[in-house]
Design a protein around this motif. Structure first.
Motif, PDB file in Angstrom:
ATOM      1  N   THR A  27      43.880  37.778  38.311  1.00 32.07           N
ATOM      2  CA  THR A  27      42.931  38.618  38.367  1.00 32.07           C
ATOM      3  C   THR A  27      42.834  39.133  39.697  1.00 32.07           C
ATOM      4  O   THR A  27      43.123  38.620  40.747  1.00 32.07           O
ATOM      5  CB  THR A  27      41.518  37.670  38.298  1.00 32.07           C
ATOM      6  OG1 THR A  27      41.550  36.691  39.135  1.00 32.07           O
ATOM      7  CG2 THR A  27      41.241  37.075  36.947  1.00 32.07           C
ATOM      8  N   PRO A  29      41.489  40.494  43.389  1.00 31.26           N
ATOM      9  CA  PRO A  29      40.689  40.141  44.235  1.00 31.26           C
ATOM     10  C   PRO A  29      39.607  41.239  44.543  1.00 31.26           C
ATOM     11  O   PRO A  29      39.921  42.211  44.299  1.00 31.26           O
ATOM     12  CB  PRO A  29      41.646  40.205  45.560  1.00 31.26           C
ATOM     13  CG  PRO A  29      42.959  40.832  45.423  1.00 31.26           C
ATOM     14  CD  PRO A  29      43.001  40.848  43.723  1.00 31.26           C
ATOM     15  N   LYS A  30      38.566  40.790  44.608  1.00 30.12           N
ATOM     16  CA  LYS A  30      37.302  41.686  45.043  1.00 30.12           C
ATOM     17  C   LYS A  30      36.530  41.194  46.416  1.00 30.12           C
ATOM     18  O   LYS A  30      36.702  40.138  46.731  1.00 30.12           O
ATOM     19  CB  LYS A  30      36.256  41.550  44.058  1.00 30.12           C
ATOM     20  CG  LYS A  30      36.808  41.978  42.416  1.00 30.12           C
ATOM     21  CD  LYS A  30      35.812  41.670  41.512  1.00 30.12           C
ATOM     22  CE  LYS A  30      36.251  42.121  40.094  1.00 30.12           C
ATOM     23  NZ  LYS A  30      35.259  41.901  39.047  1.00 30.12           N
ATOM     24  N   VAL A  31      36.271  42.337  46.803  1.00 30.87           N
ATOM     25  CA  VAL A  31      35.320  42.343  48.206  1.00 30.87           C
ATOM     26  C   VAL A  31      34.100  42.942  47.912  1.00 30.87           C
ATOM     27  O   VAL A  31      34.013  43.945  47.747  1.00 30.87           O
ATOM     28  CB  VAL A  31      36.044  42.959  49.382  1.00 30.87           C
ATOM     29  CG1 VAL A  31      35.449  42.774  50.523  1.00 30.87           C
ATOM     30  CG2 VAL A  31      37.531  42.221  49.596  1.00 30.87           C
ATOM     31  N   GLN A  32      32.953  42.179  48.176  1.00 28.08           N
ATOM     32  CA  GLN A  32      31.795  42.773  48.005  1.00 28.08           C
ATOM     33  C   GLN A  32      31.057  43.007  49.507  1.00 28.08           C
ATOM     34  O   GLN A  32      31.224  42.028  50.192  1.00 28.08           O
ATOM     35  CB  GLN A  32      30.718  41.691  47.255  1.00 28.08           C
ATOM     36  CG  GLN A  32      31.206  41.695  45.793  1.00 28.08           C
ATOM     37  CD  GLN A  32      30.072  40.610  45.130  1.00 28.08           C
ATOM     38  OE1 GLN A  32      29.291  39.884  45.821  1.00 28.08           O
ATOM     39  NE2 GLN A  32      29.868  40.877  43.971  1.00 28.08           N
ATOM     40  N   THR A 148      31.551  39.659  51.344  1.00 25.74           N
ATOM     41  CA  THR A 148      32.091  38.376  50.576  1.00 25.74           C
ATOM     42  C   THR A 148      33.048  38.791  49.892  1.00 25.74           C
ATOM     43  O   THR A 148      33.210  39.189  48.777  1.00 25.74           O
ATOM     44  CB  THR A 148      30.883  38.339  49.553  1.00 25.74           C
ATOM     45  OG1 THR A 148      29.488  38.134  50.000  1.00 25.74           O
ATOM     46  CG2 THR A 148      30.929  36.944  48.626  1.00 25.74           C
ATOM     47  N   PRO A 149      34.389  37.965  50.233  1.00 20.28           N
ATOM     48  CA  PRO A 149      35.683  38.000  49.711  1.00 20.28           C
ATOM     49  C   PRO A 149      35.665  37.083  48.330  1.00 20.28           C
ATOM     50  O   PRO A 149      35.229  36.142  48.381  1.00 20.28           O
ATOM     51  CB  PRO A 149      36.526  37.698  50.641  1.00 20.28           C
ATOM     52  CG  PRO A 149      35.832  36.873  51.341  1.00 20.28           C
ATOM     53  CD  PRO A 149      34.393  37.221  51.348  1.00 20.28           C
ATOM     54  N   GLN A 150      36.172  37.697  47.194  1.00 19.40           N
ATOM     55  CA  GLN A 150      36.330  36.859  45.969  1.00 19.40           C
ATOM     56  C   GLN A 150      37.897  37.153  45.883  1.00 19.40           C
ATOM     57  O   GLN A 150      38.548  37.727  45.238  1.00 19.40           O
ATOM     58  CB  GLN A 150      35.843  37.355  44.860  1.00 19.40           C
ATOM     59  CG  GLN A 150      34.017  37.234  44.903  1.00 19.40           C
ATOM     60  CD  GLN A 150      33.436  37.747  43.651  1.00 19.40           C
ATOM     61  OE1 GLN A 150      34.122  38.653  42.874  1.00 19.40           O
ATOM     62  NE2 GLN A 150      32.280  37.477  43.498  1.00 19.40           N
ATOM     63  N   PRO A 151      38.728  35.752  46.222  1.00 13.14           N
ATOM     64  CA  PRO A 151      40.085  36.013  46.035  1.00 13.14           C
ATOM     65  C   PRO A 151      40.574  35.825  44.572  1.00 13.14           C
ATOM     66  O   PRO A 151      40.035  35.605  43.802  1.00 13.14           O
ATOM     67  CB  PRO A 151      40.721  34.667  46.964  1.00 13.14           C
ATOM     68  CG  PRO A 151      39.434  33.876  46.882  1.00 13.14           C
ATOM     69  CD  PRO A 151      38.215  34.635  46.885  1.00 13.14           C
ATOM     70  N   GLY A 152      41.686  36.740  44.454  1.00 12.92           N
ATOM     71  CA  GLY A 152      42.298  36.791  43.072  1.00 12.92           C
ATOM     72  C   GLY A 152      43.028  35.553  42.728  1.00 12.92           C
ATOM     73  O   GLY A 152      43.119  34.860  43.573  1.00 12.92           O
ATOM     74  N   SER A 153      43.175  35.346  41.572  1.00 13.82           N
ATOM     75  CA  SER A 153      43.884  34.174  41.232  1.00 13.82           C
ATOM     76  C   SER A 153      45.075  34.263  40.350  1.00 13.82           C
ATOM     77  O   SER A 153      44.876  35.495  39.532  1.00 13.82           O
ATOM     78  CB  SER A 153      42.747  33.197  40.083  1.00 13.82           C
ATOM     79  OG  SER A 153      42.472  33.982  39.060  1.00 13.82           O
TER      80      SER A 153
END
Length: 182
Positions: A27, A29-32, A148-153
């Motif tokens: 997935t 990674p996303k950064v909000q 708000t970082p959402q790391p990829g997996s």
């Protein structure tokens, strides 16, 4: 004579190879990023303008009641003092009996002369103008950035490879001796 016959059979192998497999699912990674802008509030209160016309009005002869009464009292006092001085001077002139001049005729001649009025040029005083500025009221609010970082997996499924080796023909060597007659 003896002859040796050698016959060989090689080994035969059957390979069953299964390659290794690696299945990856990832997935992104996303950064909000949420931003709140900075704010700047500037309020400018009105300044205070004071115009005092009193010096100007006094210079053209317009006075308030208290100052007018005070100035008239001072003028009356000065006029009374001048009149007393004139009466004393006239009395002194009449008291000089030894003088050969006619004091009454001189006083009558002096009182009949009228002095010409003079025009007095006086400056007109400018009004007193004063401006009091009030400082600007500045309110600054800093902006904010919330990240708000959402790391990829990465999910992986690894299946190791395998090699299955089977012997389909075993090796063999046959040696025989043959008598050959020549």
């Amino acid at each position: 004579m003896l002859r040796i016959n050698i016959s060989t059979r090689p080994i035969l192998l059957d390979y069953n190879i299964q390659n290794a497999q690696l299945n990856l699912q990832s997935t992104q990674p996303k950064v909000q990023i949420e931003t709140m802008p900075a704010k700047l509030e500037i309020r400018q209160p009105q300044g205070k303008l004071t115009i005092d016309n009193t010096p100007y009005r006094y210079s053209i002869g317009l006075k308030n009641m208290a100052d007018f009464a005070r100035d008239n009292a001072a003028l009356g006092r000065q006029t009374a003092m001048d009149t007393i001085a004139q009466i004393v001077e006239e009395g002194n002139l009449m008291a000089r009996i030894t003088s050969k001049s006619n004091a009454i005729a001189d006083l009558a001649a002096d009182s009949s002369l009228v002095e010409a009025s003079d025009i007095t040029w006086a400056p007109i005083v400018a009004p007193s103008i004063h401006y009091q500025a009030k400082p600007a009221q500045i309110t600054a609010t800093a902006g904010k950035v919330n990240i708000t970082p959402q790391p990829g997996s990465v999910q992986g499924d690894y299946q190791p490879g395998s090699v299955d080796i089977r012997v389909t023909q075993y090796p063999s060597i046959k040696i025989s001796a043959v008598d050959v007659k020549a």
